[in-house]
Design a protein around this motif. Sequence first.
Motif, PDB file in Angstrom:
ATOM      1  N   LYS A   2       0.829  -1.202   0.000  1.00 37.44           N
ATOM      2  CA  LYS A   2       0.000   0.000   0.000  1.00 37.44           C
ATOM      3  C   LYS A   2       0.866   1.255   0.000  1.00 37.44           C
ATOM      4  CE  LYS A   2      -3.923  -2.088   2.424  1.00 37.44           C
ATOM      5  NZ  LYS A   2      -4.905  -1.931   3.517  1.00 37.44           N
ATOM      6  N   MET A  58       3.981   1.345   5.055  1.00 33.48           N
ATOM      7  CA  MET A  58       3.692   1.458   3.619  1.00 33.48           C
ATOM      8  C   MET A  58       4.545   2.564   3.029  1.00 33.48           C
ATOM      9  SD  MET A  58      -0.042   3.394   3.655  1.00 33.48           S
ATOM     10  CE  MET A  58      -0.766   2.474   5.018  1.00 33.48           C
ATOM     11  N   LYS A 197       2.752   3.883  -8.774  1.00 30.53           N
ATOM     12  CA  LYS A 197       1.932   2.717  -8.435  1.00 30.53           C
ATOM     13  C   LYS A 197       2.270   1.539  -9.347  1.00 30.53           C
ATOM     14  CE  LYS A 197      -2.877   1.180  -7.975  1.00 30.53           C
ATOM     15  NZ  LYS A 197      -4.317   1.541  -8.090  1.00 30.53           N
ATOM     16  N   ILE A 202       2.376  -1.325  -6.501  1.00 34.16           N
ATOM     17  CA  ILE A 202       1.558  -0.977  -5.341  1.00 34.16           C
ATOM     18  C   ILE A 202       0.120  -1.422  -5.610  1.00 34.16           C
ATOM     19  CG2 ILE A 202       0.614   0.950  -4.019  1.00 34.16           C
ATOM     20  CD1 ILE A 202       3.283   2.426  -4.609  1.00 34.16           C
ATOM     21  N   ASP A 203      -0.479  -2.095  -4.643  1.00 35.47           N
ATOM     22  CA  ASP A 203      -1.831  -2.629  -4.812  1.00 35.47           C
ATOM     23  C   ASP A 203      -2.907  -1.579  -4.546  1.00 35.47           C
ATOM     24  OD1 ASP A 203      -0.919  -5.333  -5.291  1.00 35.47           O
ATOM     25  OD2 ASP A 203      -0.436  -5.406  -3.147  1.00 35.47           O
ATOM     26  N   GLU A 204      -2.708  -0.785  -3.491  1.00 38.64           N
ATOM     27  CA  GLU A 204      -3.714   0.199  -3.110  1.00 38.64           C
ATOM     28  C   GLU A 204      -3.026   1.523  -2.785  1.00 38.64           C
ATOM     29  OE1 GLU A 204      -6.053  -1.240   0.121  1.00 38.64           O
ATOM     30  OE2 GLU A 204      -6.999  -2.822  -1.049  1.00 38.64           O
ATOM     31  N   TYR A 206      -3.833   5.282  -1.050  1.00 37.88           N
ATOM     32  CA  TYR A 206      -4.686   6.182  -0.290  1.00 37.88           C
ATOM     33  C   TYR A 206      -4.145   7.596  -0.487  1.00 37.88           C
ATOM     34  CZ  TYR A 206      -5.293   1.656   1.998  1.00 37.88           C
ATOM     35  OH  TYR A 206      -5.492   0.318   2.247  1.00 37.88           O
ATOM     36  N   ASP A 222      -7.701   4.541  -4.439  1.00 35.16           N
ATOM     37  CA  ASP A 222      -8.539   3.522  -3.822  1.00 35.16           C
ATOM     38  C   ASP A 222      -9.329   4.107  -2.657  1.00 35.16           C
ATOM     39  OD1 ASP A 222      -7.685   0.897  -5.225  1.00 35.16           O
ATOM     40  OD2 ASP A 222      -5.791   1.892  -4.756  1.00 35.16           O
ATOM     41  N   GLY A 261      -3.674   0.853   7.103  1.00 31.77           N
ATOM     42  CA  GLY A 261      -2.413   0.155   6.883  1.00 31.77           C
ATOM     43  C   GLY A 261      -2.064  -0.861   7.947  1.00 31.77           C
ATOM     44  N   ARG A 264      -0.171  -4.766   8.029  1.00 31.07           N
ATOM     45  CA  ARG A 264       0.477  -4.954   6.739  1.00 31.07           C
ATOM     46  C   ARG A 264       1.947  -5.307   6.945  1.00 31.07           C
ATOM     47  NH1 ARG A 264      -2.320  -6.143   2.619  1.00 31.07           N
ATOM     48  NH2 ARG A 264      -0.561  -5.471   1.350  1.00 31.07           N
ATOM     49  N   LYS A 267       7.239  -2.749   4.141  1.00 36.74           N
ATOM     50  CA  LYS A 267       7.344  -2.512   2.694  1.00 36.74           C
ATOM     51  C   LYS A 267       8.631  -3.131   2.138  1.00 36.74           C
ATOM     52  CE  LYS A 267       9.405   2.043   3.445  1.00 36.74           C
ATOM     53  NZ  LYS A 267       9.094   3.429   3.673  1.00 36.74           N
TER      54      LYS A 267
END
Length: 273
Positions: A2, A58, A197, A202-204, A206, A222, A261, A264, A267
């Motif tokens: 993320k 993240m 991204k 990167i999946d999501e 914010y 997202d 987050g 998670r 990173k």
Amino acid sequence: MKAFASDLDRTLIYSKKMIELYGADREDYELTETLDGKEISYISRKTARHLRKIHQDMYFIPVTTRTTEQYQRIAFFQKEVIPEYAVTTNGGCILQNGSPIREWSSFIESRLQSCMPMKDMLGELAKLPLSEAAERIRTAHHYFVYLILGEEGLRGINAACVKAWAADKGWQASLQGRKLYFIPEPLNKWRAVDYLKRELNIDEVYTAGDSLLDFELIAQADYGVSPAHGEVLHHYPDLNATMHPGMKAADEITEHIVKLGAARPTKPNNILG
């Protein structure tokens, strides 16, 4: 994986004027930027704690209309939370460990050929009564221009007309406090974030932002949000908004991102070549 990609001024950091307008206890914030001995901007201590946590969990990507030099004045992002990536110049520059990513810079230079050149735009601006009312006119590198307006100039602005006038020339207009920005359409915060991204898998994403220039950054994410005081909400009231304005909005935004987050993994060490 993320990422939290956020605008800075009037979203995460605040001027004294903004603090006085919306309120904050002096013990709740700290100075984070000075210029020539003058205090410029502050960050909430609660926001600072949240950002440290976000940075651990993240990618934290500052996304700002500031030039790289102006961004580097913010001590918190140079000494305490040091992001690997940052977007400056309204998407015109992506920094990796403080240096511009050449691939992105070359792409932007090619895209700028599609809109009115800076020299011509300055000539068009000079014809407007608005320019006569400006206290100062500044350019940011060769990318964009902004007018610093006094109270009389601010009262005379028709934001919709200015926006339409700029759009006819392939430029964007945005009023942020006393600064009226004119920015070429290719300089877009979301496009820069979307590039990262894809490159970083990167999946999501914010996001947060307050100005009209942050609309796509907020809308395409997202999850995107504007502080309650945000200019962008005047034009797009259906966007997510905080309950509180001012510095408390930064606390609210970053607290929510910490929750998003949570749990998670750390990173990955994924560096662009």
